[in-house]
Motif scaffolding. Structure first.
Motif, PDB file in Angstrom:
ATOM      1  N   LYS A 103     -80.399 -49.894 -24.140  1.00 32.17           N
ATOM      2  CA  LYS A 103     -79.608 -48.702 -24.484  1.00 32.17           C
ATOM      3  C   LYS A 103     -78.881 -48.161 -23.250  1.00 32.17           C
ATOM      4  CE  LYS A 103     -82.022 -47.016 -28.591  1.00 32.17           C
ATOM      5  NZ  LYS A 103     -82.778 -48.101 -29.055  1.00 32.17           N
ATOM      6  N   ALA A 104     -79.571 -48.153 -22.102  1.00 28.38           N
ATOM      7  CA  ALA A 104     -78.949 -47.702 -20.863  1.00 28.38           C
ATOM      8  C   ALA A 104     -77.804 -48.626 -20.471  1.00 28.38           C
ATOM      9  CB  ALA A 104     -79.989 -47.623 -19.745  1.00 28.38           C
ATOM     10  N   ILE A 105     -78.033 -49.933 -20.576  1.00 30.74           N
ATOM     11  CA  ILE A 105     -76.981 -50.907 -20.252  1.00 30.74           C
ATOM     12  C   ILE A 105     -75.778 -50.702 -21.171  1.00 30.74           C
ATOM     13  CG2 ILE A 105     -76.377 -53.365 -20.440  1.00 30.74           C
ATOM     14  CD1 ILE A 105     -79.202 -53.962 -19.295  1.00 30.74           C
ATOM     15  N   ASN A 106     -76.005 -50.569 -22.455  1.00 35.36           N
ATOM     16  CA  ASN A 106     -74.890 -50.379 -23.394  1.00 35.36           C
ATOM     17  C   ASN A 106     -74.120 -49.101 -23.111  1.00 35.36           C
ATOM     18  OD1 ASN A 106     -75.360 -52.798 -24.701  1.00 35.36           O
ATOM     19  ND2 ASN A 106     -76.672 -51.884 -26.250  1.00 35.36           N
ATOM     20  N   TYR A 107     -74.823 -48.058 -22.712  1.00 34.06           N
ATOM     21  CA  TYR A 107     -74.173 -46.796 -22.363  1.00 34.06           C
ATOM     22  C   TYR A 107     -73.258 -46.992 -21.151  1.00 34.06           C
ATOM     23  CZ  TYR A 107     -73.790 -41.723 -21.729  1.00 34.06           C
ATOM     24  OH  TYR A 107     -73.323 -40.440 -21.609  1.00 34.06           O
ATOM     25  N   ALA A 108     -73.788 -47.659 -20.108  1.00 35.09           N
ATOM     26  CA  ALA A 108     -72.997 -47.913 -18.903  1.00 35.09           C
ATOM     27  C   ALA A 108     -71.818 -48.841 -19.205  1.00 35.09           C
ATOM     28  CB  ALA A 108     -73.884 -48.506 -17.807  1.00 35.09           C
ATOM     29  N   LEU A 109     -72.043 -49.836 -20.070  1.00 36.96           N
ATOM     30  CA  LEU A 109     -70.954 -50.748 -20.445  1.00 36.96           C
ATOM     31  C   LEU A 109     -69.839 -50.014 -21.187  1.00 36.96           C
ATOM     32  CD1 LEU A 109     -72.898 -53.938 -21.570  1.00 36.96           C
ATOM     33  CD2 LEU A 109     -71.423 -53.678 -19.561  1.00 36.96           C
ATOM     34  N   GLU A 110     -70.212 -49.086 -22.036  1.00 31.99           N
ATOM     35  CA  GLU A 110     -69.200 -48.308 -22.765  1.00 31.99           C
ATOM     36  C   GLU A 110     -68.337 -47.507 -21.788  1.00 31.99           C
ATOM     37  OE1 GLU A 110     -68.980 -44.721 -26.041  1.00 31.99           O
ATOM     38  OE2 GLU A 110     -70.703 -46.066 -26.093  1.00 31.99           O
ATOM     39  N   ILE A 111     -68.969 -46.899 -20.807  1.00 34.40           N
ATOM     40  CA  ILE A 111     -68.214 -46.145 -19.799  1.00 34.40           C
ATOM     41  C   ILE A 111     -67.289 -47.076 -19.026  1.00 34.40           C
ATOM     42  CG2 ILE A 111     -68.425 -44.850 -17.626  1.00 34.40           C
ATOM     43  CD1 ILE A 111     -70.983 -43.571 -18.837  1.00 34.40           C
ATOM     44  N   SER A 112     -67.809 -48.240 -18.607  1.00 36.62           N
ATOM     45  CA  SER A 112     -66.976 -49.162 -17.817  1.00 36.62           C
ATOM     46  C   SER A 112     -65.810 -49.697 -18.651  1.00 36.62           C
ATOM     47  CB  SER A 112     -67.813 -50.302 -17.231  1.00 36.62           C
ATOM     48  OG  SER A 112     -68.260 -51.183 -18.221  1.00 36.62           O
ATOM     49  N   ARG A 113     -66.056 -49.976 -19.925  1.00 40.36           N
ATOM     50  CA  ARG A 113     -64.967 -50.451 -20.790  1.00 40.36           C
ATOM     51  C   ARG A 113     -63.896 -49.374 -20.970  1.00 40.36           C
ATOM     52  NH1 ARG A 113     -69.241 -52.365 -24.476  1.00 40.36           N
ATOM     53  NH2 ARG A 113     -69.632 -54.516 -23.908  1.00 40.36           N
ATOM     54  N   THR A 118     -64.977 -53.147 -13.956  1.00 40.78           N
ATOM     55  CA  THR A 118     -66.076 -54.112 -13.972  1.00 40.78           C
ATOM     56  C   THR A 118     -67.363 -53.400 -13.573  1.00 40.78           C
ATOM     57  OG1 THR A 118     -64.558 -55.885 -13.368  1.00 40.78           O
ATOM     58  CG2 THR A 118     -66.896 -56.294 -13.008  1.00 40.78           C
ATOM     59  N   LEU A 119     -68.436 -53.694 -14.289  1.00 37.33           N
ATOM     60  CA  LEU A 119     -69.732 -53.075 -14.029  1.00 37.33           C
ATOM     61  C   LEU A 119     -70.599 -54.037 -13.219  1.00 37.33           C
ATOM     62  CD1 LEU A 119     -71.467 -50.537 -14.712  1.00 37.33           C
ATOM     63  CD2 LEU A 119     -72.368 -51.855 -16.643  1.00 37.33           C
ATOM     64  N   TYR A 120     -71.134 -53.550 -12.098  1.00 37.66           N
ATOM     65  CA  TYR A 120     -72.022 -54.334 -11.239  1.00 37.66           C
ATOM     66  C   TYR A 120     -73.406 -53.686 -11.206  1.00 37.66           C
ATOM     67  CZ  TYR A 120     -68.281 -57.148  -9.214  1.00 37.66           C
ATOM     68  OH  TYR A 120     -67.251 -58.036  -9.024  1.00 37.66           O
ATOM     69  N   LEU A 121     -74.411 -54.523 -11.025  1.00 37.74           N
ATOM     70  CA  LEU A 121     -75.759 -54.040 -10.759  1.00 37.74           C
ATOM     71  C   LEU A 121     -76.462 -55.058  -9.881  1.00 37.74           C
ATOM     72  CD1 LEU A 121     -77.767 -55.875 -12.669  1.00 37.74           C
ATOM     73  CD2 LEU A 121     -77.101 -54.258 -14.402  1.00 37.74           C
ATOM     74  N   ASP A 122     -77.598 -54.653  -9.350  1.00 43.81           N
ATOM     75  CA  ASP A 122     -78.364 -55.570  -8.506  1.00 43.81           C
ATOM     76  C   ASP A 122     -79.850 -55.313  -8.700  1.00 43.81           C
ATOM     77  OD1 ASP A 122     -79.075 -53.302  -7.029  1.00 43.81           O
ATOM     78  OD2 ASP A 122     -77.712 -53.728  -5.399  1.00 43.81           O
ATOM     79  N   CYS A 123     -80.638 -56.228  -8.164  1.00 45.80           N
ATOM     80  CA  CYS A 123     -82.084 -56.068  -8.152  1.00 45.80           C
ATOM     81  C   CYS A 123     -82.652 -56.915  -7.025  1.00 45.80           C
ATOM     82  CB  CYS A 123     -82.712 -56.448  -9.495  1.00 45.80           C
ATOM     83  SG  CYS A 123     -82.616 -58.194  -9.928  1.00 45.80           S
ATOM     84  N   TRP A 124     -83.889 -56.665  -6.693  1.00 45.75           N
ATOM     85  CA  TRP A 124     -84.577 -57.472  -5.698  1.00 45.75           C
ATOM     86  C   TRP A 124     -84.581 -58.919  -6.190  1.00 45.75           C
ATOM     87  CZ3 TRP A 124     -90.136 -59.010  -5.911  1.00 45.75           C
ATOM     88  CH2 TRP A 124     -90.545 -59.654  -4.739  1.00 45.75           C
TER      89      TRP A 124
END
Length: 158
Positions: A103-113, A118-124
């Motif tokens: 749900k968080a990813i979809n929310y961020a994707l909607e904002i980026s669209r 382009t939406l970026y993220l990272d992790c260890w």
């Protein structure tokens, strides 16, 4: 019902407590995603900048994430600055596995669209479970990059 909203100043204590709980849970699993403890000042600045969101279920904050304009100098070796950085995604351990992260990813994707960015993220880089989760969510793996004394895996969603 799961809802997402911008964090408010009054949420800071709950957000810091949530981040500390999630961080300790990760460390217990030998996942060195974040440093412990979190500091109120850092989160407070991010809230003032309107970068922090909270995820609630029946008004209880069960997760948080942040979203901001991505500086070309973030260290990801990105060629332009028309990007958003989706970061500090945390869901309380007892609420994980309930599609809250999606749900968080979809929310961020909607904002980026909507912003045509382009939406970026990272992790260890050692967090294989999270890397698989991001790939299954539709993010493209960009590579591993050195960050201080560890490696991060960078993903983007076009």
């Amino acid at each position: 019902m799961c809802e997402i909203r911008l964090a408010e100043k009054d949420d800071i204590g709950i957000i810091v407590e949530l981040l500390n709980k999630v961080t300790l849970n990760l460390h217990q699993k030998s996942i060195n995603q974040w440093k412990y403890p979190w500091h109120f000042e850092e989160i407070n600045i991010e809230i003032k900048n309107r970068n922090v969101y909270v995820i609630t279920i029946d008004k209880l904050i069960v997760g948080t994430f942040s979203l901001k304009d991505m500086d070309i100098n973030e260290g990801f070796h990105i060629s332009n600055s028309n990007n958003l950085y989706f970061y500090r995604i945390a869901v309380l351990p007892e609420y994980q596995g309930k599609n809250i992260g999606i749900k968080a990813i979809n929310y961020a994707l909607e904002i980026s669209r909507n912003l045509k960015r382009t939406l970026y993220l990272d992790c260890w880089a050692g967090n294989i479970k999270l890397k698989n989760f991001y790939s299954k969510a539709g993010f493209n793996y960009c590579g591993d990059f050195k960050e201080e004394d560890y490696m991060i895996s960078v993903f983007k969603y076009l």
